[in-house]
Scaffold this active site. Structure first.
Site, short mmCIF file in Angstrom:
data_model
loop_
_atom_site.label_atom_id
_atom_site.label_comp_id
_atom_site.label_asym_id
_atom_site.label_seq_id
_atom_site.Cartn_x
_atom_site.Cartn_y
_atom_site.Cartn_z
N ASP A 7 0.88 -1.16 0.00
CA ASP A 7 0.00 0.00 0.00
C ASP A 7 0.92 1.21 0.00
O ASP A 7 1.53 1.54 1.02
CB ASP A 7 -0.90 0.00 1.23
CG ASP A 7 -1.82 1.21 1.26
OD1 ASP A 7 -2.38 1.55 0.21
OD2 ASP A 7 -1.97 1.82 2.35
N GLU A 67 -1.22 -1.56 -4.80
CA GLU A 67 -2.47 -0.82 -4.97
C GLU A 67 -2.24 0.38 -5.88
O GLU A 67 -1.27 1.12 -5.72
CB GLU A 67 -2.99 -0.36 -3.61
CG GLU A 67 -4.35 0.29 -3.69
CD GLU A 67 -4.94 0.62 -2.34
OE1 GLU A 67 -5.58 1.69 -2.24
OE2 GLU A 67 -4.77 -0.17 -1.39
N ASP A 140 -2.54 0.98 6.80
CA ASP A 140 -1.77 0.76 5.57
C ASP A 140 -1.27 -0.69 5.48
O ASP A 140 -1.15 -1.24 4.39
CB ASP A 140 -0.57 1.72 5.52
CG ASP A 140 -0.99 3.15 5.82
OD1 ASP A 140 -1.17 3.91 4.86
OD2 ASP A 140 -1.14 3.48 7.00
#
Length: 168
Positions: A7, A67, A140
């Site tokens: 992330d 992501e 996260d």
């Protein structure tokens, strides 16, 4: 297959490493790389790169699941997160890993079955799927594990579709 989920962020970059065996996932490790606001952006990016390189060397994942950026209304922040994302991709590419990219909608769909799911729903599914005692913190980290799980589900689906196509 060992998957590194990422992330991206420049203040906090979440990561999670899972091992996929059949339809089962085992957690190898997870955490966050953090940088101080007082650091220059150049130093922050160097820190992210070197930390990710060390994580990759330690866990030896085969593939990275990163992501994609969700467009932020703050353009400056979006650009800075984009730079951190580029550094993460570079660290993975320089390590010889395959890289898969998923939108937040795709990740939510893969974990919850609904692309507009709330963050808490996704975190709860990460905990359940990985058989963890608690939801990983910071957020996260849970998001990075979700990205890794998403790739595991997607790669399994792609393998099944390839087998079906070969039968025809």
């Amino acid at each position: 297959m060992r998957i590194l989920g990422i992330d991206p962020g420049y203040a906090i970059l979440g990561y999670g490493i899972i091992e996929m065996k059949g339809n089962h996932f085992d957690v190898c490790g997870y955490g966050a790389v953090t940088t101080e606001a007082s650091m220059s952006m150049t130093d922050r990016l160097k820190c992210l790169y070197s930390s990710l390189t060390e994580i990759i060397a330690e866990y030896e994942p085969e593939v990275a699941s990163i992501e994609e950026l969700f467009f932020n209304t703050n353009t400056k922040t979006a650009i800075m997160v984009g730079q951190a994302r580029g550094v993460a991709i570079l660290a993975c590419a320089n390590s010889g890993m395959d890289i898969a990219e998923y939108t937040p909608l795709q990740i939510k769909q893969a974990l919850v079955g609904y692309g507009r799911a709330e963050k808490k729903q996704v975190q709860s599914m990460v905990k359940t799927i990985l058989n963890l005692k608690e939801i990983p913190k910071p957020d996260d980290t849970a998001d990075a594990l979700a990205a890794a799980i998403c790739h595991g589900h997607s790669s399994n689906a792609n393998k099944r579709l390839s087998k079906i196509a070969k039968l025809k």
